[in-house]
Design a protein around this motif. Sequence first.
Motif, mmCIF file in Angstrom:
data_model
loop_
_atom_site.group_PDB
_atom_site.id
_atom_site.type_symbol
_atom_site.label_atom_id
_atom_site.label_comp_id
_atom_site.label_asym_id
_atom_site.label_seq_id
_atom_site.Cartn_x
_atom_site.Cartn_y
_atom_site.Cartn_z
ATOM 1 N N UNK A 22 0.830 -1.202 0.000
ATOM 2 C CA UNK A 22 0.000 0.000 0.000
ATOM 3 C C UNK A 22 0.860 1.246 0.000
ATOM 4 N N UNK A 23 0.286 2.347 -0.463
ATOM 5 C CA UNK A 23 0.963 3.650 -0.437
ATOM 6 C C UNK A 23 -0.083 4.743 -0.353
ATOM 7 N N UNK A 24 0.279 5.840 0.287
ATOM 8 C CA UNK A 24 -0.557 7.029 0.331
ATOM 9 C C UNK A 24 -0.008 8.036 -0.671
ATOM 10 N N UNK A 25 -0.823 8.377 -1.667
ATOM 11 C CA UNK A 25 -0.422 9.285 -2.734
ATOM 12 C C UNK A 25 -1.178 10.597 -2.603
ATOM 13 N N UNK A 26 -0.698 11.617 -3.284
ATOM 14 C CA UNK A 26 -1.397 12.900 -3.338
ATOM 15 C C UNK A 26 -1.891 13.140 -4.753
ATOM 16 N N UNK A 27 -3.136 13.612 -4.851
ATOM 17 C CA UNK A 27 -3.684 13.891 -6.173
ATOM 18 C C UNK A 27 -3.034 15.139 -6.755
ATOM 19 N N UNK A 28 -3.030 15.217 -8.092
ATOM 20 C CA UNK A 28 -2.428 16.339 -8.798
ATOM 21 C C UNK A 28 -3.449 16.976 -9.728
ATOM 22 N N UNK A 29 -3.373 18.293 -9.858
ATOM 23 C CA UNK A 29 -4.212 19.002 -10.811
ATOM 24 C C UNK A 29 -4.074 18.384 -12.194
ATOM 25 N N UNK A 30 -5.205 18.200 -12.880
ATOM 26 C CA UNK A 30 -5.189 17.486 -14.158
ATOM 27 C C UNK A 30 -4.332 18.200 -15.206
ATOM 28 N N UNK A 31 -4.377 19.519 -15.250
ATOM 29 C CA UNK A 31 -3.588 20.250 -16.247
ATOM 30 C C UNK A 31 -2.099 20.132 -15.969
ATOM 31 N N UNK A 32 -1.718 20.149 -14.715
ATOM 32 C CA UNK A 32 -0.301 19.958 -14.372
ATOM 33 C C UNK A 32 0.167 18.584 -14.809
ATOM 34 N N UNK A 33 -0.667 17.602 -14.540
ATOM 35 C CA UNK A 33 -0.316 16.233 -14.925
ATOM 36 C C UNK A 33 -0.269 16.091 -16.444
ATOM 37 N N UNK A 34 -1.208 16.721 -17.116
ATOM 38 C CA UNK A 34 -1.236 16.676 -18.583
ATOM 39 C C UNK A 34 0.073 17.213 -19.164
ATOM 40 N N UNK A 35 0.593 18.300 -18.577
ATOM 41 C CA UNK A 35 1.842 18.880 -19.065
ATOM 42 C C UNK A 35 3.027 17.949 -18.840
ATOM 43 N N UNK A 36 3.007 17.211 -17.720
ATOM 44 C CA UNK A 36 4.081 16.267 -17.452
ATOM 45 C C UNK A 36 4.051 15.083 -18.419
ATOM 46 N N UNK A 37 2.832 14.679 -18.786
ATOM 47 C CA UNK A 37 2.660 13.500 -19.637
ATOM 48 C C UNK A 37 2.608 13.835 -21.130
ATOM 49 N N UNK A 38 2.715 15.107 -21.499
ATOM 50 C CA UNK A 38 2.494 15.466 -22.899
ATOM 51 C C UNK A 38 3.545 14.899 -23.845
ATOM 52 N N UNK A 39 4.671 14.440 -23.300
ATOM 53 C CA UNK A 39 5.676 13.810 -24.166
ATOM 54 C C UNK A 39 5.139 12.533 -24.800
ATOM 55 N N UNK A 40 4.095 11.936 -24.175
ATOM 56 C CA UNK A 40 3.457 10.762 -24.783
ATOM 57 C C UNK A 40 2.492 11.180 -25.888
ATOM 58 N N UNK A 41 1.991 12.401 -25.785
ATOM 59 C CA UNK A 41 1.172 12.983 -26.840
ATOM 60 C C UNK A 41 -0.139 12.298 -27.125
ATOM 61 N N UNK A 42 -0.647 11.521 -26.176
ATOM 62 C CA UNK A 42 -1.849 10.765 -26.524
ATOM 63 C C UNK A 42 -2.727 10.409 -25.334
ATOM 64 N N UNK A 43 -2.247 10.615 -24.117
ATOM 65 C CA UNK A 43 -2.868 9.917 -23.004
ATOM 66 C C UNK A 43 -3.606 10.852 -22.059
ATOM 67 N N UNK A 44 -4.629 11.536 -22.543
ATOM 68 C CA UNK A 44 -5.386 12.357 -21.618
ATOM 69 C C UNK A 44 -6.853 12.466 -21.956
ATOM 70 N N UNK A 45 -7.595 11.451 -21.591
ATOM 71 C CA UNK A 45 -9.053 11.486 -21.720
ATOM 72 C C UNK A 45 -9.636 12.265 -20.547
ATOM 73 N N UNK A 46 -10.874 12.711 -20.690
ATOM 74 C CA UNK A 46 -11.544 13.463 -19.630
ATOM 75 C C UNK A 46 -11.905 12.595 -18.430
ATOM 76 N N UNK A 47 -11.856 11.287 -18.609
ATOM 77 C CA UNK A 47 -12.281 10.381 -17.542
ATOM 78 C C UNK A 47 -11.127 9.957 -16.635
ATOM 79 N N UNK A 48 -9.990 10.640 -16.707
ATOM 80 C CA UNK A 48 -8.855 10.248 -15.885
ATOM 81 C C UNK A 48 -8.474 11.352 -14.908
ATOM 82 N N UNK A 49 -7.662 10.959 -13.907
ATOM 83 C CA UNK A 49 -7.078 11.898 -12.953
ATOM 84 C C UNK A 49 -5.685 11.370 -12.606
#
Length: 264
Positions: free
Chosen positions: A173-200
Motif C-alpha cells: 500500500x501507499x498514500x499518494x497525493x492527487x495532482x491538478x489534471x492540467x499539471x499532470x497533462x503537461x508532465x505527460x504530454x511527451x506521450x502525446x496521446x494519453x489524456x481522456x476526460x475520464x482520468x485523474x
Amino acid sequence: MDSGIFFAILSFVLSCHFAHTNAQLRVLNGNDIAIEQTPHTVAILLKKGYKYKCVGALVSMELVVTSAKCVAYRLNKEFIAIAGIDDLSEIRTERAQQREVHKIRAHNQFNFEQGYMDIAVVTVDSPFSSTNAIKSISICPKDALDKEGTLLKVSGWGSTELGSMITSNRLQTADLRTMDKEKCRNLWKHHGKYFADTIMCAGRPGQNPYYRDRGAGGLVGGQLCALVSRADESGRFPSIFTDLTNEEVRGYLVSKGVVINDDC
C-alpha cells in the motif's frame, strides 16, 4: 530548440534529480498491508496456471470493478477472482474465497491508448461471503477529488522495483497525493496521446502504482474514488487513474448495477 533535444534534456534532469532524492524508495513504497485493512481488494487471476493479472475492488458481494485493460478482449471463463487474502501464496488455502468470473462488461468505447473509460464491471458466479477480510466498498461523493493534494490510498500486488516485471506476493500500500489534471497533462504530454476526460492523476516519483497494479482502487476517506489505469515505466511521473467522480464514469457504473448514493 528541437523538441527531441528538449525532452532528452528534461528526461536527463529529472532522472538525475530523482535518482538523488528517491534512490531508496520502492514503487508503492514497499509497505505491507493486511487484507483486513483493505477488505474490498480482490486479486484477478488467469485461471490457467493461477497467474496473477491485476487488482479489482469489490463494490458489492458479486460485483468487482477493475481496469478494462486487465480484462477486455478476453473471455470471462479465462479468469477467476480471489478475495480474503493479502498473500498470493495463499490462493489455494481455506482463507481464500475463489469465484469464477461469470460476466465481463467493459465500456464499449473504451480506448486503450487514450485511457478513455478504462473501467470494467466484473460479475462473479456466486456472491462472496462477508468476513473481516472480505467486504464491499462504496463509491465516493462527486466532490471527493476536487481539492488538489487530496490523500489517495492505493493497494495492490504489483511490482515493487522499477524496471521489474516480478510482482509482489504480499499486498502493498501507499498514500499518494492527487495532482491538478492540467499539471499532470503537461508532465505527460511527451506521450502525446494519453489524456481522456475520464482520468485523474496521483503519485510522485518513486512512489507510484506499477506493473500489474492496474485496477487497484484509490481510496479517499475509506471510499472508492479511482482505479489505477497506467503508471509511467520510468517512475518519474504521476500515475494515471480512472476518475470515479467523473459523471460519465458514474453513469456507466450505475447502468451496470453498481449502487452510488449521491445524496450523501
